[in-house]
Design a protein around this motif. Structure first.
Motif, short mmCIF file in Angstrom:
data_model
loop_
_atom_site.label_atom_id
_atom_site.label_comp_id
_atom_site.label_asym_id
_atom_site.label_seq_id
_atom_site.Cartn_x
_atom_site.Cartn_y
_atom_site.Cartn_z
N GLY A 148 1.19 3.87 -3.02
CA GLY A 148 0.80 5.24 -2.72
C GLY A 148 1.79 6.25 -3.26
O GLY A 148 1.41 7.37 -3.67
N GLY A 195 0.89 7.17 -6.64
CA GLY A 195 -0.43 7.73 -6.81
C GLY A 195 -1.52 6.71 -6.94
O GLY A 195 -2.64 7.02 -7.38
N ILE A 196 -1.22 5.45 -6.56
CA ILE A 196 -2.18 4.36 -6.66
C ILE A 196 -2.72 4.06 -5.26
O ILE A 196 -1.93 3.84 -4.34
N ILE A 197 -4.01 4.02 -5.11
CA ILE A 197 -4.62 3.71 -3.83
C ILE A 197 -5.00 2.24 -3.80
O ILE A 197 -5.74 1.75 -4.67
N VAL A 198 -4.47 1.51 -2.81
CA VAL A 198 -4.79 0.10 -2.64
C VAL A 198 -5.94 -0.02 -1.66
O VAL A 198 -5.83 0.44 -0.53
N VAL A 199 -7.02 -0.68 -2.07
CA VAL A 199 -8.20 -0.85 -1.22
C VAL A 199 -8.20 -2.27 -0.66
O VAL A 199 -8.15 -3.24 -1.44
N SER A 213 0.82 -1.20 0.00
CA SER A 213 0.00 0.00 0.00
C SER A 213 0.86 1.26 0.00
O SER A 213 0.59 2.22 -0.73
N GLU A 214 1.92 1.26 0.81
CA GLU A 214 2.81 2.41 0.88
C GLU A 214 3.54 2.63 -0.45
O GLU A 214 3.63 3.76 -0.95
#
Length: 215
Positions: free
Chosen positions: A207, A210-214, A203-204
């Motif tokens: 991030g 610019g990619i958001i991991v859900v 996730s980090e």
């Protein structure tokens, strides 16, 4: 063997071969070329804080040797034969491992490595061009370490701390990096093929792109 202080001594080839050495102080001592096969050093000091000089182990044989809770700061460990070495819970800031061999070469195309370098402070150490494949290297501090041209393929580097660390200069494919503080690792410029990362790390890293991991 315990509670001895040595200063500026050059040791004979077999002085400590296979010995258990505890609570000894070695200041500016020369172990170069020594046979330290299966020697165990426990709670020993190999660094002179006043002169800021370490000891010289260059070209020593350290096969299956062990250092536990020792101070190896600024030590010269260049060109050691270190197959199966254990360095555990030691201070080794600025130590120089260039040319060290952790490898058993079976043929020109076949070899394996063995080392247990665990829970140490390896800040500013020099592992340039060292091969440490499939070794136990977990929970170390690698801050500022020089790993130019080194190979860590398949090693367990979990729980490590990697600030001021240049990931682009070494091979970390197939490594276990879980639970590590990865510093400035950029997945765009570092080959992490087969590497293990945990969900928070992924996730980090995403991030930063610019990619958001859900979850």
């Amino acid at each position: 063997m315990a509670l001895f202080d040595y200063r500026s001594e050059k040791f004979t080839h077999d002085r400590f071969t296979g010995a258990a050495v505890e609570n000894c102080t070695f200041l500016d001592c020369d172990f170069s070329g020594s046979d330290l096969t299966e020697t165990r050093f426990i709670d020993c000091q190999f660094y002179d804080h006043e002169s800021q000089i370490g000891c010289n182990f260059s070209h020593a044989t350290l096969k299956d040797a062990s250092f536990r809770t020792c101070d190896l700061t600024m030590n010269n460990l260049r060109n050691i034969n270190a197959l199966g070495i254990e360095i555990r819970e030691c201070r080794a800031q600025g130590a120089d491992f260039r040319g060290a061999s952790f490898m058993n070469r079976i043929s020109s195309r076949s070899w394996f490595c063995s080392a247990y370098i665990i829970k140490n402070n390896l800040s500013y150490t020099n592992f340039s061009k060292v091969i440490l494949e499939k070794c136990e290297l977990w929970e170390n501090r690698w801050n500022g370490a020089n790993v130019l041209g080194a190979t860590f393929c398949g090693s367990d580097l979990s729980g490590g701390e990697f600030s001021s660390f240049d990931w682009q200069t070494a091979n970390f494919t197939q490594c276990d990096l879980t639970n590590s503080a990865l510093g400035e690792l950029d997945v765009r410029s570092t080959n992490l093929e087969g590497a293990k990362l945990d969900a928070d790390q992924v996730s980090e890293l995403m991030g930063r792109l610019g990619i958001i991991v859900v979850n």
